[in-house]
Design a protein around this motif. Structure first.
Motif, mmCIF file in Angstrom:
data_model
loop_
_atom_site.group_PDB
_atom_site.id
_atom_site.type_symbol
_atom_site.label_atom_id
_atom_site.label_comp_id
_atom_site.label_asym_id
_atom_site.label_seq_id
_atom_site.Cartn_x
_atom_site.Cartn_y
_atom_site.Cartn_z
ATOM 1 N N GLU A 175 -33.076 -77.643 -21.484
ATOM 2 C CA GLU A 175 -33.251 -79.084 -21.413
ATOM 3 C C GLU A 175 -33.971 -79.590 -22.662
ATOM 4 O OE1 GLU A 175 -34.138 -80.755 -17.282
ATOM 5 O OE2 GLU A 175 -34.884 -78.695 -17.112
ATOM 6 N N ARG A 176 -33.489 -80.699 -23.209
ATOM 7 C CA ARG A 176 -34.084 -81.305 -24.400
ATOM 8 C C ARG A 176 -34.275 -82.796 -24.147
ATOM 9 N NH1 ARG A 176 -30.159 -81.962 -29.110
ATOM 10 N NH2 ARG A 176 -29.921 -83.960 -28.054
ATOM 11 N N TYR A 177 -35.390 -83.336 -24.643
ATOM 12 C CA TYR A 177 -35.720 -84.740 -24.397
ATOM 13 C C TYR A 177 -35.672 -85.596 -25.658
ATOM 14 C CZ TYR A 177 -37.233 -83.312 -19.753
ATOM 15 O OH TYR A 177 -37.265 -82.814 -18.478
ATOM 16 N N TYR A 181 -32.075 -87.373 -23.494
ATOM 17 C CA TYR A 181 -32.093 -86.204 -22.618
ATOM 18 C C TYR A 181 -30.737 -85.505 -22.608
ATOM 19 C CZ TYR A 181 -32.350 -83.342 -18.423
ATOM 20 O OH TYR A 181 -32.310 -82.280 -17.548
ATOM 21 N N LYS A 183 -28.975 -81.658 -21.179
ATOM 22 C CA LYS A 183 -29.099 -80.369 -20.495
ATOM 23 C C LYS A 183 -27.828 -79.573 -20.737
ATOM 24 C CE LYS A 183 -30.372 -78.402 -15.972
ATOM 25 N NZ LYS A 183 -30.702 -78.718 -14.561
ATOM 26 N N VAL A 220 -37.424 -75.622 -21.412
ATOM 27 C CA VAL A 220 -37.692 -77.049 -21.481
ATOM 28 C C VAL A 220 -38.361 -77.337 -22.816
ATOM 29 C CG1 VAL A 220 -38.884 -79.010 -20.454
ATOM 30 C CG2 VAL A 220 -37.960 -77.206 -18.978
ATOM 31 N N LYS A 223 -41.386 -83.100 -24.781
ATOM 32 C CA LYS A 223 -40.865 -84.466 -24.706
ATOM 33 C C LYS A 223 -41.178 -85.260 -25.971
ATOM 34 C CE LYS A 223 -40.816 -84.776 -19.679
ATOM 35 N NZ LYS A 223 -41.216 -85.543 -18.480
#
Length: 264
Positions: A175-177, A181, A183, A220, A223
């Motif tokens: 997951e990248r923000y 966002y 996934k 993850v 953020k």
């Protein structure tokens, strides 16, 4: 200016264009001889994985192109012709094949230079809505002395007509923000995502990804960008690690699987 001079300049312009772009009178299409030598590619993929299109590059020393070095000086390089082709599903159903000619033929006398192919995870939707297919299961094979269309890490040199690639892979859900966002369901294997081989005599290339779907690593990303704040990886044995390289620890995944299998 004489008519002969005009014709001569026009001819030189045509030659220059044929070298640097696509040619005035030069036919740059491939036309392999029907009985020519071939390379056969075979992928044995488990049901959870599927091949993606193969990216093929042929090169020609006859139909060259003009490039420029760091100082702006022109230099002649082999011309190239690229296209994509798909693997055909065979029998049994987990076998996929593609065939390419070594000699691409045509007026440019094309020769097979390098290919890129591989596998991806078939059904990322099992991890949620809008989950994208990621990379990680790629192979590059180089058939000449030129650099491939994508340079990733070092290459393994292989002699002979047979190239057999059997490697372990794990599922990596990341997951990248930052930047929005995202996934993805990717494959984690040895190296940086592509295995590169120099195999100039290879005529049978076999790739078998050994997929272990029961061992999943998730990650993850932070953020926000912050110094010293790296991607966190959650491994199937319950451990959590941060890694500045941004990829799962393949050696750790191997150890986790082997320990679990030894207990059975």
């Amino acid at each position: 200016m004489s008519k002969l001079t005009v014709q001569l300049k026009g001819s030189l312009l045509c030659i220059a264009l044929s070298i640097s772009v696509s040619g005035c009178a030069t036919d740059r299409s491939l036309s392999p001889p029907p009985d020519g030598e071939k390379v056969t590619f075979t992928i044995k993929a488990p049901a959870e994985l599927k091949p993606y299109a193969m990216r093929v590059m042929y090169r020609s020393a006859k139909c060259q192109r003009v490039s420029h070095d760091a100082s702006g000086r022109p230099e002649m390089l082999d011309g190239h012709s690229s296209f994509e082709t798909v693997f055909q599903r065979g029998q049994p159903e987990n076998m996929y094949k593609a065939t390419l000619f070594v000699n691409g033929g045509g007026p440019c006398e094309w020769r097979l230079s390098n290919v890129m192919f591989g596998v991806t995870y078939r059904d990322p939707s099992r991890f949620g809505e809008n989950v994208l297919v990621g990379g990680g299961g790629g192979v590059i094979v180089v058939f000449d002395h030129n650099n491939p269309q994508l340079r990733v890490g070092g290459a393994v040199r292989v002699e002979g007509s047979q190239l057999r690639i059997v490697k372990d892979y794990y599922l990596w859900v990341n997951e990248r923000y930052t930047g929005g966002y995202v996934k993805r369901a990717s494959l984690s294997g040895y190296g940086s995502g592509y295995l590169t081989y120099e195999a100039r005599q290879a005529r049978n290339v076999y790739f078998e990804p050994m997929f272990h779907p029961e061992f999943v690593v998730t990650s993850v990303a932070p953020k926000k960008h912050a110094v010293g704040d790296f991607i966190k990886f959650f491994y199937p044995d319950g451990t959590v690690e941060s890694d500045p390289e941004g990829r799962p620890n393949f050696k750790k995944m191997q150890e986790i699987r082997l320990r679990a299998e030894a207990k059975k």
